[in-house]
Scaffold this active site. Sequence first.
Site, short mmCIF file in Angstrom:
data_model
loop_
_atom_site.label_atom_id
_atom_site.label_comp_id
_atom_site.label_asym_id
_atom_site.label_seq_id
_atom_site.Cartn_x
_atom_site.Cartn_y
_atom_site.Cartn_z
N ARG A 1 22.84 7.67 -20.17
CA ARG A 1 22.35 6.30 -20.26
C ARG A 1 21.14 6.15 -19.34
NH1 ARG A 1 27.96 5.93 -20.04
NH2 ARG A 1 28.92 4.99 -21.90
N LYS B 1 29.38 3.22 -16.36
CA LYS B 1 29.82 2.04 -17.09
C LYS B 1 31.34 1.93 -17.12
CE LYS B 1 29.31 -0.17 -21.64
NZ LYS B 1 28.73 -0.04 -22.99
N HIS C 1 18.53 4.50 -25.20
CA HIS C 1 19.89 4.70 -25.67
C HIS C 1 19.91 5.47 -27.00
CE1 HIS C 1 24.07 3.38 -24.88
NE2 HIS C 1 24.23 3.62 -26.16
N ARG D 1 21.09 9.05 -27.21
CA ARG D 1 22.53 9.29 -27.23
C ARG D 1 23.07 9.31 -28.66
NH1 ARG D 1 25.40 8.49 -22.83
NH2 ARG D 1 27.04 7.22 -23.78
N HIS E 1 32.01 8.10 -23.21
CA HIS E 1 32.43 6.94 -23.99
C HIS E 1 33.80 6.44 -23.52
CE1 HIS E 1 29.73 7.50 -27.78
NE2 HIS E 1 29.13 6.82 -26.82
N TYR F 1 42.13 10.91 -18.12
CA TYR F 1 40.76 11.41 -18.00
C TYR F 1 40.62 12.44 -16.88
CZ TYR F 1 35.74 11.62 -17.49
OH TYR F 1 34.45 12.06 -17.40
#
Length: 413
Positions: free
Chosen positions: A245, A272, A333, A336, A359, A369
């Site tokens: 990003r 993010k 962006h 991406r 994402h 994660y």
Amino acid sequence: MPLTHTGINKLQPSNTSIATKRPDKHSDGNGLQLWVRYTGVKSWISAYRWQGKQQTLTIGTYPIMSLQNARQRNIEIKRLIADGVNPKDDKKKTQADNDGSRAFDTIAQRWHDDRKAHIAPTTYSRDYSQYQRDIKPFIGHMNIEDITAPDILAIGKSIEARGAADMARRAIRQTGQIFKQAIREGLTNLNPANDLTEALKPHKVKHHSRITSQQLPKLLQDINAYDGDLLVKLGLWFLCYTFVRTQELRFMEWSEIDYKAKIWRIPADKMKMDRPHLVPLAPQTMAILEQIKALGFSDQYVFFNTSTRKPYSMNAFITALWRMGYKGRMTGHGFRGLASTTLHEQEFMHEAIELQLAHEKENKISKAYNGAQHLPYRTKMMNEWAKFIDDAYAGKIDNLIRADFKQQAQKHG
């Protein structure tokens, strides 16, 4: 006319309130008022006279304090006055009697102070401003153990009602981080903010403008011919190779680069999704970093605006693309989306692509994660992608479906 729940829910800041930043005042009678501030926050105010002077006392916010509870609190204030007690003095005494260290605002201030030295100034300013505007008025005065999930959800819903869905999610995530601080300090055992973003409206996917794969070689040639700021030009190349990003690129710091492992380690507070992210650096990206390092512009930030002495603004890279003739056709962006589509077409592992894009997915990938998950595979994938970008620039391919690229993907899979 007395207020009603239905009427209160319909109240929105007037144009006058928004322009003057003064609240709209709605009376319920007996000195109880509901002030609707220009931010949309609805505060209960008890108006009274004390020793001949008009006074006001904030007693809560709606909907955390209901209409019925506000009326009851207003009656209690009138009784204090009848007993010769100034309600403001009583409120100060009550606050002094409570353990201030357990107030949500006290913990939140410590959390923000701790982060200030470790995150970008703009990130700190953004988060702290949102806390002061959207979170503190609702729960800042409350004891950490008295705050419930509905209290926090009410914050998100009030922001969502302004049409700011992303900000609503960010506010709930910030509240959850402050609760984690309280847990670490032994002040509470629960985090009522967990999983509350799922109760907000589904996130609408915003499609950013981007070129087609067939137009990629021409874009790369235009970037190479760009005669503007050198670091902006190199930043665009870096976006091509890494598809991060632009926000992450703008605040990239030299201290985050692991030269030995050839990895860019982005801390959670810059991401993010509020979780750390690893970006394998291909030889092409390492060469860009070496070129920038030799210029010696900044010891902290990589992409540094020498005019302002700060990281580049959010418009720096999009403005460069516009100057090249890509207005409405390509954004930062967009790299991406282009990478995601191409890598999926070439049959690279979906999970690895999603991890590299950082994402948010409500599935097993995000709930368990691990930033290093599939890292060797992702490193090979990023190296192949960088070679592919170079070939596209050199005009060695007529389209993005190339036999050896596809075979390489299948080999890695």
